[in-house]
Motif scaffolding. Structure first.
Motif, mmCIF file in Angstrom:
data_model
loop_
_atom_site.group_PDB
_atom_site.id
_atom_site.type_symbol
_atom_site.label_atom_id
_atom_site.label_comp_id
_atom_site.label_asym_id
_atom_site.label_seq_id
_atom_site.Cartn_x
_atom_site.Cartn_y
_atom_site.Cartn_z
ATOM 1 N N SER A 144 -33.693 -1.470 11.820
ATOM 2 C CA SER A 144 -33.183 -1.890 12.647
ATOM 3 C C SER A 144 -32.592 -2.960 12.907
ATOM 4 C CB SER A 144 -34.490 -2.398 13.933
ATOM 5 O OG SER A 144 -35.344 -0.722 14.044
ATOM 6 N N LEU A 153 -29.055 -2.636 11.173
ATOM 7 C CA LEU A 153 -27.732 -1.859 12.098
ATOM 8 C C LEU A 153 -27.419 -2.947 13.423
ATOM 9 C CD1 LEU A 153 -29.364 1.354 13.161
ATOM 10 C CD2 LEU A 153 -27.650 1.372 11.984
ATOM 11 N N LEU A 154 -28.547 -3.379 14.344
ATOM 12 C CA LEU A 154 -28.340 -4.734 14.341
ATOM 13 C C LEU A 154 -27.537 -5.837 14.020
ATOM 14 C CD1 LEU A 154 -31.310 -5.258 16.715
ATOM 15 C CD2 LEU A 154 -29.330 -3.741 17.457
ATOM 16 N N ILE A 179 -23.676 -4.544 14.074
ATOM 17 C CA ILE A 179 -23.197 -4.419 15.645
ATOM 18 C C ILE A 179 -22.790 -5.638 15.751
ATOM 19 C CG2 ILE A 179 -23.449 -3.512 17.453
ATOM 20 C CD1 ILE A 179 -22.563 -1.093 15.420
ATOM 21 N N VAL A 181 -25.906 -8.685 21.902
ATOM 22 C CA VAL A 181 -26.356 -8.041 21.164
ATOM 23 C C VAL A 181 -27.967 -8.908 20.362
ATOM 24 C CG1 VAL A 181 -26.693 -6.336 18.389
ATOM 25 C CG2 VAL A 181 -24.310 -6.432 19.878
ATOM 26 N N MET A 196 -31.792 2.615 18.822
ATOM 27 C CA MET A 196 -31.067 1.708 18.239
ATOM 28 C C MET A 196 -29.930 2.449 18.603
ATOM 29 S SD MET A 196 -31.581 -0.667 16.501
ATOM 30 C CE MET A 196 -32.881 -1.476 17.075
ATOM 31 N N THR A 215 -26.187 0.391 19.247
ATOM 32 C CA THR A 215 -24.915 0.363 18.778
ATOM 33 C C THR A 215 -23.388 0.999 19.754
ATOM 34 O OG1 THR A 215 -25.373 2.735 17.574
ATOM 35 C CG2 THR A 215 -26.285 0.688 16.527
ATOM 36 N N THR A 257 -23.209 3.364 11.335
ATOM 37 C CA THR A 257 -22.247 2.503 12.182
ATOM 38 C C THR A 257 -20.784 2.926 10.983
ATOM 39 O OG1 THR A 257 -23.481 1.081 10.790
ATOM 40 C CG2 THR A 257 -24.270 1.073 12.729
ATOM 41 N N ILE A 291 -19.280 3.693 14.095
ATOM 42 C CA ILE A 291 -18.665 2.826 15.541
ATOM 43 C C ILE A 291 -17.748 2.219 15.076
ATOM 44 C CG2 ILE A 291 -20.263 1.280 14.806
ATOM 45 C CD1 ILE A 291 -20.340 2.973 18.584
ATOM 46 N N TYR A 347 -19.506 10.714 16.490
ATOM 47 C CA TYR A 347 -20.270 9.444 16.577
ATOM 48 C C TYR A 347 -22.214 9.733 16.411
ATOM 49 C CZ TYR A 347 -23.187 4.906 17.301
ATOM 50 O OH TYR A 347 -23.958 3.548 16.543
ATOM 51 N N PHE A 373 -25.062 9.364 13.754
ATOM 52 C CA PHE A 373 -25.696 8.670 13.704
ATOM 53 C C PHE A 373 -27.383 9.546 14.264
ATOM 54 C CE2 PHE A 373 -28.605 6.385 15.791
ATOM 55 C CZ PHE A 373 -27.864 4.114 15.094
#
Lengths: 506, 506
Positions: free
Chosen positions: A44, A47-48, A51, A92, A121, A125, B280, B283, B319, B323
């Motif tokens: 996580s 991913l964050l 983003i 975010v 998630m 995103t 990602t 995105i 997307y 994902f």
């Protein structure tokens, strides 16, 4: 601090086994399909962090003609995009902080929670995109509506996670598990989680009637946690000690969500993600754009690849420059967090501000390289780079000063006095000093600005290598100066000797 | 397996402190500026995983006109780019594996090692670019020269790291530290590290005389570790048991570099990085390309943002599709590695192959969405997606079968028999079965291919949620069938009952 890595390869099988969590047996953990959440959270965080930094790409890809002065229109476009980047980053990170809090309450996961988290998630995103729509069409209700709806969905999924967690209490934090008023906790946590989505829901509805109100509501979502904290802080200051007891009483119930420090491990993981993606942002572009066309090489450069590539020289320089700067800032961050024992809310905020500036670094370096040869904006670009570097590093320094002033946030070794303190101070001060120095030098000697900038890039890595020696010399000098005036240093020296017995051996 | 996360927020300060490594006191660790390498390695893993997947971008950005059949020239261009992607992925993973081995020998770091490692990372992140130059200009010596020089520099930095590590023996692996013939180890490790760079050095020289030989030499670098292992394996098979004793004798010295499993923690970290960046990737493009121009919206869509956005519908679908697929494949990987206790070399290789296919998923989904409405390549695109999904998941399945057949690689609970085994099997088998099924369905019912594909995407997440119930039902069915034919199942059932006492409670 992270746990020690699996050490001896010889005992690989045994050492790699999961350690029992909180005294429960391993059997129970695996047998009942309950798992530690470590890897889910690491994923996580990755991913964050990606983003959070992704909105710098539209900024970096704004095409500016080298002969063109940074005109009004381009400047405005750039500013708008930078604002979008910073706001996205902030949003975010707010979502990230909420995620950290949530999984401080729910400590073990099972398959359902893992899947719910992935769904959450996925929506997070998507936030940067809806936000950039909102920024491009501030007058159109649909942009705000979409953004708000995403935020509401995220809130609902998190609420489901909380309800599921309290339905299976063995997944919860130990302290909540043994507590008698679980229902109170549940309602309290749900209230905090659903507060933001409720505001967003109202914003979504008002977007069709009265757009400014929607913006006010959305703004509230971001500042709300800081606002409540600020108000509590003010109240304590004004009303004084009397409230402290009351606060202490209510702390027992609020401890899990509001006043506790962020998990240091996750702050590190999130920062690592940002540093890693930012360090490689330029190579993404280079790999795609800077491979010359074979036909062009044949016709224009008479088949000489070297000549064709020398056209891209400034791009390579920009890549290495930004990689080195980000790498070294990561290095400073890494050294700093070795000494930090817990990350308070304020330190987390400072860290996020530092990261937000770091996200701008590749852009600044790209500007520098593009203007390096034939433009009128050379000095401006270099000065922007210096300013961004300065702010990124000064916020790191601020983390350190904050940690020094709060209780139990730093390891005793790094506190005032002692060699490690001086060394850490020197590490943290190097980038702010050098970038500030470079900034003023370019103001004074504007014709040498590029040379100064490149010299700075080359010197700094070596400065870091030589820092330890330099600090030791200065400490010796200070010591000898001090020994003339008094005997205060003896204590410091003794402490040093007892701290680092191997230092003298090696 | 990862260590348990810092648990109780109430005891934040204490829990966050670094644990002593291998019995040494914390004082020594921090006081002598020696640090655990955990975070440095996590950061390196993040950088390497991004770099490994970056070459998929040029593939994804190959513009194909929707009306155009996937013509010969486009196909060739795509194939060339895909080959570059796969080769880059392989090369970076070879570098990654070498890095893992290196830091299994050197377990603690200090500032100098951290900076050296960052320098090494910088050159490694530049490898994909030099490689794509080499692929675009196979006939030009300079491309090969550049690539080889980078490889040589990487080797030299790693050699410096090893020499530095042996000069400060307290940084080394415990087993080497206590060993008497440290010098032998040093020479042995240096020999293995410098073998690749030496070949590259020769390749760099020969690139100016005889290019094919350079390619052969570079190819050797990649296959060398697998080749030596394969030869040893063959020798053992042919000559038989006699050699085993000798092998055992030499094992003592080779154990740190050749035959030991990869660090499971780093395999997980690298995989997480790849999954996160791949999830990602789309995105990144959406944020940059799919924000409509305000003027266009005003003129073309009469100010209706919703209408303008509906043009991009397929992109959003792509997307979310990619994902979800990547998220669920991550979920399977995560579940699998909860049971894996150590990652052997073969499992590492299978994992890398699985990851390489996962890198292609976003591209496949993008193709699917682009062709979804008005093209002649709809079925091809969907079938490519199915094939890629199939291979990505079947290699995960292969990791599981390999782990089942080797010794001490799996947690006892997941071995044959028992509910957890059946459940894991079902999880791993879901994606291969579904993608294979979808592939053949689209062959049969070609006019419904898009519908089938979207149905598959929607059904799978729910299938994962319902999997546990499904497995329990099938086990009951099997049990009742078996109980008619014998009493073999009683043992299985007992084992199950003793494994999961909470399962029945919750």
């Amino acid at each position: 601090m992270s746990a020690p890595r699996v050490a001896a390869p010889g005992s690989g099988g045994g050492a790699a086994e999961p350690e029992p969590v909180r005294g429960r047996g391993l059997e129970l953990e695996l047998g009942s399909s309950t798992q530690t959440s470590h890897r889910l959270l690491a994923y996580s965080d990755a991913l964050l962090s990606i983003i959070a930094t992704v909105m710098i790409l539209p900024v970096a890809h704004t095409k500016i003609h080298p002969d063109q002065k940074l005109g009004e229109s381009v400047q405005q476009l750039l500013l708008a995009k930078i604002a979008v980047y910073l706001m996205t980053f902030l949003i975010v990170t707010v979502a990230w902080a909420a995620h950290v809090r949530l999984f401080q309450v729910i400590e073990l996961i099972d398959d359902v929670l893992a899947l719910l988290n992935l769904a959450c998630m996925m929506i997070i995103t998507f936030l940067p995109y809806t936000f950039s729509l909102m920024a491009s069409f501030p007058e159109v209700p649909f942009g705000i509506f979409l953004f708000s709806v995403c935020a509401v969905i995220i809130g609902l999924i998190q609420a489901v996670i909380v309800v599921y967690g309290f339905y299976h209490p063995h997944l919860l934090n130990q302290q909540i598990q043994v507590s008698e008023n679980q229902n109170f906790y549940k309602r309290h946590i749900l209230k905090i989680i659903l507060r933001g989505p409720l505001l967003c829901f109202l914003a979504a509805i008002f977007s069709f009637f009265f757009i400014p109100l929607s913006y006010v509501l959305l703004g509230l979502v971001i500042v709300f946690p800081h606002l409540t904290r600020f108000i509590t802080w003010c109240k304590t200051k004004i009303v004084g000690q009397r409230d402290e007891e009351e606060e202490h009483r209510s702390l027992e119930s609020f401890t899990f969500y509001l006043s506790e420090p962020l998990s240091k491990e996750r702050v590190e993981a999130f920062s690592d993600g940002v540093y890693a993606i930012v360090a490689t942002l330029l190579i993404l572009d280079i790999c795609e754009d800077n491979v010359p066309d074979p036909r062009e090489v044949r016709e224009k450069f008479h088949g000489s690849l070297l000549e064709a590539l020398s056209e891209y020289g400034p791009n390579y320089l920009a890549y290495f420059g930004s990689f080195v700067t980000i790498g070294l800032l990561w290095f400073v961050h890494h050294s700093l967090f070795l000494y930090v024992t817990k990350a308070t809310r304020l330190m987390g905020l400072l860290n996020i501000l530092s990261l937000a500036f770091i996200g701008g670094l590749p852009l600044a370096y790209q500007l520098t390289s593009e203007f390096a040869e034939k433009s009128h904006n050379e000095i401006e670009a270099i000065q922007v780079s210096c300013v961004i570097t300065f702010f990124a590093s000064i916020f790191q320094f601020a983390i350190w000063t904050t940690a020094l002033h709060e209780r139990e946030t730093l390891h005793p070794f790094a506190r005032y006095g002692g060699k490690e303190h001086a060394f850490m101070f020197a590490k943290l001060a190097l980038y702010p000093c050098v970038s500030l120095g470079a900034f003023f030098l370019t103001c004074l000697l504007s014709e040498f600005s590029t040379a100064i900038f490149h010299l700075m890039q080359i010197v700094i890595p070596f400065a870091f290598l030589a820092l330890r020696i330099f600090v030791r010399i200065s400490l010796t000098v200070i010591k000898s100066v001090m020994s003339l005036s008094g005997r205060k240093v003896v204590l410091l020296e003794e402490e040093e000797a007892c701290l680092s017995p191997t230092e003298t051996l090696s």
